[in-house]
Design an enzyme around this catalytic site. Structure first.
Site, PDB file in Angstrom:
ATOM      1  CD  GLN B  31      -0.922  -0.733   3.696  1.00 45.72           C
ATOM      2  OE1 GLN B  31      -2.146  -0.735   3.677  1.00 45.72           O
ATOM      3  NE2 GLN B  31      -0.228  -1.225   4.718  1.00 45.72           N
ATOM      4  CG  HIS B  63      -4.993   3.470  19.265  1.00 43.73           C
ATOM      5  ND1 HIS B  63      -4.424   4.619  18.759  1.00 43.73           N
ATOM      6  CD2 HIS B  63      -4.906   2.550  18.270  1.00 43.73           C
ATOM      7  CE1 HIS B  63      -4.001   4.395  17.522  1.00 43.73           C
ATOM      8  NE2 HIS B  63      -4.280   3.150  17.206  1.00 43.73           N
ATOM      9  CG  ASP B  87      -1.345   2.818  14.752  1.00 48.81           C
ATOM     10  OD1 ASP B  87      -1.376   2.380  15.918  1.00 48.81           O
ATOM     11  OD2 ASP B  87      -2.362   2.889  14.048  1.00 48.81           O
ATOM     12  CG  ASP B 156      -5.553  -1.690  15.173  1.00 49.25           C
ATOM     13  OD1 ASP B 156      -6.297  -0.991  14.476  1.00 49.25           O
ATOM     14  OD2 ASP B 156      -4.592  -1.234  15.834  1.00 49.25           O
ATOM     15  CB  SER B 157      -7.962  -4.975   9.893  1.00 42.72           C
ATOM     16  OG  SER B 157      -9.340  -4.666   9.941  1.00 42.72           O
TER      17      SER B 157
END
Lengths: 278, 278
Positions: B31, B63, B87, B156-157
């Site tokens: 990406q 988060h 991240d 956490d896609s």
């Protein structure tokens, strides 16, 4: 090239909406009133002084919350005052409660009412209801001499600048309190908890001087700054979540896109950063 | 002229952020990875394939919710798997729980991790924690042969397109379930309830085939579409709001900008339109 409506907060970010066509744009004695057709699922958009007020596509997020949270805390709300709210969305929600005998809309700017009646019929649809009385006048003056008149007062104002400014003062709140009946409740839009921290702090400092009970509830609004909004819940005697009418709650829920009992009960749970602010 | 980053959803509206300077922009094998400095209170912004992932200014909204809601439902979460989440924000929140012995971050794109370590240190700050093991590999392959390994799995896609697509399939969810320990819980980001109605419907249909308990919780995220986000809460045995550890809850709350016990308890109350969708 695609044209965008952008509303950028002082924080440097905000909402962008594809714009198709201006349907109405005029300067009233108070503000610039505009309705445009967006090229989006939000449909038509009302702005005042170039600030987002409501869209056909997401207006229920705001109107269900300002109306039903306080209305459902009252055992039998009969007389309701809506201050501002010229688009009619709050009146529409209030009139879903079968206890209501009269709702007075006190909106300073007749041009807002007229533009919404013409261009936003799904929002303004109940303004011609015989239970609704429309007063095109300044709520600050209107409320000065009232006493013991309303079960519910909903302050559906613009931001604390321009024509809405006088609706964020201690004097105004004191007059609002005096005009409430015993057991009465006030809800007031109180800006974005994430974006308008200073404004919120100032507003609640004043409200807490006037009302012995002053709580905050919040919900999501896609097109408002931060996608998140707060309302003040004020009363002399009614605590948040102290009353629930199962029959009325079920009836209202059936007509709503968001509102239900669980959602109602969850609204006063606030994020840490907002609790610290208040 | 001010330059804006705009993320416009297929619905024709979205977020706009004042853009100052590009700090990093490269094409990885998966990406386009970009970090830019915004001219806003949001600070630096991470995008993947030009879609908003996180900002320094509002990342805690996402988060805290993906981590603490499931973590606090587990009596003693020791081993946690984070899928995606390069991240580091989710790992940072997970490690606030003193029961945790090990968190494995399985992120397919090493460039995301490297860019966040360099440009988003307040988010990635715990990726070097000795309790954190980083695997730069495809979670779809990684999870295939695992069994009875994790107390908590956090998906956490990115969105269900591009590199994240395989993380939204029945086969993947089945493998995730097998890799859970007894009493284990999965949370997965599940898109915007207001904007991504079709995607949500599809995702929950698959999840419900796999997990006997599959609930939804939501919260506000200022920079995500609609300002509102949903997560799936899945387990074989743990019902929503069935467990709360007062000591751990208090400790976590002290470190959070949003999360607290009341807020936790309010998260599973859904608007009507979302309940109808699921």
């Amino acid at each position: 090239m695609t044209e965008f409506y952008q509303e950028i907060t002082p924080g440097g970010y905000g909402i962008a909406i594809k714009r198709k066509k201006t349907l109405f744009s005029e300067q009233s004695p108070f503000q610039k009133v505009e309705v445009f057709e967006s090229d989006s699922t939000l449909g038509r958009v009302l702005t005042l002084d170039d600030l987002m007020m409501t869209t056909e596509g997401d207006e229920f997020h705001y109107h269900e919350m300002i109306a039903h949270i306080p209305m459902m805390h009252h055992k039998s709300p009969k007389t309701v005052l809506v201050i501002g709210g010229g688009d009619g969305g709050t009146v529409r929600e209030v009139l879903k409660h079968d206890t209501v005998e009269k709702v007075i809309l006190c909106e300073i700017d007749g041009m807002v009412i007229d533009a919404c009646k013409k261009y936003l019929p799904t929002i303004s649809c109940e303004l011609d209801n015989p239970k609704c009385e429309i007063l095109v006048e300044d709520a600050i003056e209107y409320i000065k001499n009232k006493e013991n008149m309303f079960d519910i007062i909903l302050i559906d104002s613009t931001d604390p600048m321009g024509p809405g400014e006088g609706l964020f003062t201690e004097e105004f709140y004191t007059n609002v309190k005096r005009s409430l009946k015993p057991g009465g409740i006030v809800a007031a839009q109180s800006e974005s908890p994430f974006v308008n921290k200073e404004e919120i702090k100032k507003m609640y400092t004043l409200l807490k001087k006037v009302f012995p009970i002053c709580a905050t509830y919040t919900s999501n609004i896609p097109t408002y700054p931060g996608g998140y909004w707060a309302w003040a819940f004020c009363s002399e005697t009614v605590e948040p979540l102290s009353y629930w009418d199962e029959r009325r709650g079920e009836a209202i829920t059936k007509t709503c896109k968001i509102y239900n009992k669980d959602y109602h009960n969850a609204r006063f749970a606030l994020p840490n950063y907002l609790k610290e602010l208040l």
